[in-house]
Design an enzyme around this catalytic site. Sequence first.
Site, mmCIF file in Angstrom:
data_model
loop_
_atom_site.group_PDB
_atom_site.id
_atom_site.type_symbol
_atom_site.label_atom_id
_atom_site.label_comp_id
_atom_site.label_asym_id
_atom_site.label_seq_id
_atom_site.Cartn_x
_atom_site.Cartn_y
_atom_site.Cartn_z
ATOM 1 N N GLU A 128 33.857 50.157 -4.188
ATOM 2 C CA GLU A 128 35.271 50.250 -4.514
ATOM 3 C C GLU A 128 35.503 50.866 -5.889
ATOM 4 O O GLU A 128 36.545 51.491 -6.110
ATOM 5 C CB GLU A 128 35.984 48.914 -4.360
ATOM 6 C CG GLU A 128 35.596 47.811 -5.279
ATOM 7 C CD GLU A 128 36.490 46.584 -5.053
ATOM 8 O OE1 GLU A 128 37.693 46.760 -4.781
ATOM 9 O OE2 GLU A 128 35.981 45.460 -5.128
ATOM 10 N N HIS A 174 35.463 33.648 -2.020
ATOM 11 C CA HIS A 174 35.846 34.599 -0.971
ATOM 12 C C HIS A 174 36.160 33.814 0.298
ATOM 13 O O HIS A 174 35.255 33.360 1.000
ATOM 14 C CB HIS A 174 34.697 35.579 -0.732
ATOM 15 C CG HIS A 174 35.024 36.703 0.201
ATOM 16 N ND1 HIS A 174 36.231 36.811 0.851
ATOM 17 C CD2 HIS A 174 34.288 37.784 0.587
ATOM 18 C CE1 HIS A 174 36.222 37.901 1.602
ATOM 19 N NE2 HIS A 174 35.063 38.504 1.456
ATOM 20 N N PHE A 176 33.697 43.527 6.894
ATOM 21 C CA PHE A 176 32.664 43.878 7.850
ATOM 22 C C PHE A 176 33.299 44.569 9.066
ATOM 23 O O PHE A 176 34.391 44.203 9.498
ATOM 24 C CB PHE A 176 31.920 42.637 8.325
ATOM 25 C CG PHE A 176 30.931 42.091 7.319
ATOM 26 C CD1 PHE A 176 30.666 42.746 6.143
ATOM 27 C CD2 PHE A 176 30.256 40.907 7.576
ATOM 28 C CE1 PHE A 176 29.753 42.235 5.222
ATOM 29 C CE2 PHE A 176 29.341 40.381 6.672
ATOM 30 C CZ PHE A 176 29.090 41.049 5.490
ATOM 31 N N HIS A 200 38.903 44.065 -4.410
ATOM 32 C CA HIS A 200 38.224 43.199 -3.442
ATOM 33 C C HIS A 200 37.161 42.392 -4.190
ATOM 34 O O HIS A 200 37.050 41.185 -3.999
ATOM 35 C CB HIS A 200 37.608 44.026 -2.324
ATOM 36 C CG HIS A 200 36.968 43.209 -1.253
ATOM 37 N ND1 HIS A 200 37.700 42.411 -0.397
ATOM 38 C CD2 HIS A 200 35.668 43.041 -0.898
ATOM 39 C CE1 HIS A 200 36.872 41.795 0.447
ATOM 40 N NE2 HIS A 200 35.647 42.157 0.155
ATOM 41 N N CYS A 235 37.561 40.413 6.810
ATOM 42 C CA CYS A 235 37.960 40.071 5.441
ATOM 43 C C CYS A 235 39.208 40.804 4.967
ATOM 44 O O CYS A 235 39.685 40.537 3.864
ATOM 45 C CB CYS A 235 36.800 40.327 4.485
ATOM 46 S SG CYS A 235 35.378 39.274 4.813
ATOM 47 N N LYS A 241 38.303 36.585 -6.995
ATOM 48 C CA LYS A 241 37.217 35.905 -6.285
ATOM 49 C C LYS A 241 36.242 35.261 -7.265
ATOM 50 O O LYS A 241 35.504 34.351 -6.897
ATOM 51 C CB LYS A 241 36.475 36.877 -5.359
ATOM 52 C CG LYS A 241 37.271 37.327 -4.144
ATOM 53 C CD LYS A 241 36.428 38.221 -3.237
ATOM 54 C CE LYS A 241 37.203 38.695 -2.020
ATOM 55 N NZ LYS A 241 38.212 39.712 -2.341
#
Length: 419
Positions: free
Chosen positions: A320, A346, A405, A309, A169, A341
Site C-alpha cells: 500500500e 485487525h 484476501f 490498511h 477484510c 490496527k
Amino acid sequence: MSRRTVVTGVGVVAPGGATRSAFWDMLTAGRTATRRITFFDPADFRSQIAAECDFDPRAAGLTPQEIHRSDRFAQFALVAADEAVKESGLDLAAVDRDNLAVSIGSAVGATTRLEDEYVAVSDHGRHWQVDERYGSRFLYQALVPSSAATEVACRFGAHGPAAVISTGCTSGLDAIGHGHQLIEDGDADVVIAGAADAPISPISMACFDAIRATSARNDDPEHASRPFDATRDGFVMGEGGAVLVLEELEHARRRGAEIFCEVAGFANRSNAFHMTGLRPDGLEMAEAITESLNQARLDPTAVNYINAHGSGTKQNDRHETAAFKRSLGQHAYDVPVSSIKSMVGHSLGAIGAIELAACVLAIRYGVVPPTANLENKDPECDLDYVPKNAREQRIDVALSVGSGFGGFQSAAILRRWTS
C-alpha cells in the site's frame, strides 16, 4: 440532479472502547488494546494474543432474547447501530421505512457460535457423526451471515434494501460504499451501514497460524501490532463493529441534522493475482484510490489524511505504500498516514467500518490518530506514518483504504462538510 451522501451518526464497539467516545479517546491517546487471549486457553497456538472487546451485551442494552439468539458479531452490529441512530437524531416514526436500508459487512459471520455449536454436537470433535439433538434452535441464524443485517433491519423497521457484504477484510469499507451507492442511485434516503466480526476463536486463530500471518510476539502483547515497523512479524487479531448513518443530503438538511462529513467517493478493484498474495506495485489499490478521487472530483493533492490498511505484514505495508505513491504522486510524501490496527488489531471484515468511523471523527475533531508502536521504520516504507503520538491537524479530505484476501482492494473518500 446528483444525490449526495452525508454521515449523520456514528456508533462503535471496539477493543479498548465499547462506545464511540471511548474508542476515540483511546485512539487519540495512542493506547493499545492488545493482550493475551482470555476467551480460551491459547497455549497451543503460535499466536496467543488478540485485541478483545470488553463487551457486556446486557449492559449495552440488548435483551436476553437478543443475546440468546444472536452471535457476538450480530450483537456488536446491533449495539453500534443503536448508538449511531441515536446520535443521528433520526425520528424513526417520521422516516419512510421503504426508503430506509441496511448494509452490514462481515468476513466470517457467526464464527464463535458455529464453533461452539460444533463442539457441542460432536462432543469436542470426538464423533464424526454429530448428534443433532445438541444443536441450538438458532443454529440457522448462525449459519447464514445475513443474520446481522436481518437483526438490524428488524430492529429499526427498515423495509428498503438489506444486504450483507462479505468481501473478506474489505467488507466494512465495501458495506459502507454499498450504502453510499444505494443513496446515489435513489434506492434509499437513509442507510444504516457498517460491519461487525468476532473472530477471536480457536478455528480462526488456527487458520491464520497456519499461514503465519499473525504476530507471535506473545511476550509483549501491547507492542505486538507494529504496522510499517521494520521489526513487525504479522497482524494481531481483533474484533468489534462500527455503524454509520448515511443520509441523502437534502433529507438530512430538511430535518436539520448535524452533518459530520460527506462520503464523496468509493471504488474497489480486484487484483486477480493470488489468493493471499499482493502485487508489489500496488496497481489495483492505486486504481481504486484514483477512481474514488475522480468520483469526488478532487485532485490527489486535496488528500490531507490517509487511514491505511496497515495490517503489520511486510507484504501489505509495502504494497500500500507503493499504491499511495502511484496514486498520489509526490504528494504521498506530504500527507500523514496512520494505521489504527496498531491499537485495535485487525477485526477482519469489521475493521474497514471501524477505520471509516475513525476518519469521520478525525475530520470532526481535527486530529490524526497515530500509528502506535512504530519505532524502527522499514526503509521501504518511507512515508509520514505519524509514529506513536496523535497529531492535531485540520483534515478536509480523508482517504481510507482496505486490502483483503482474494485480491480485494477498496478506497473511500470522506470530505469535510461545509454548508
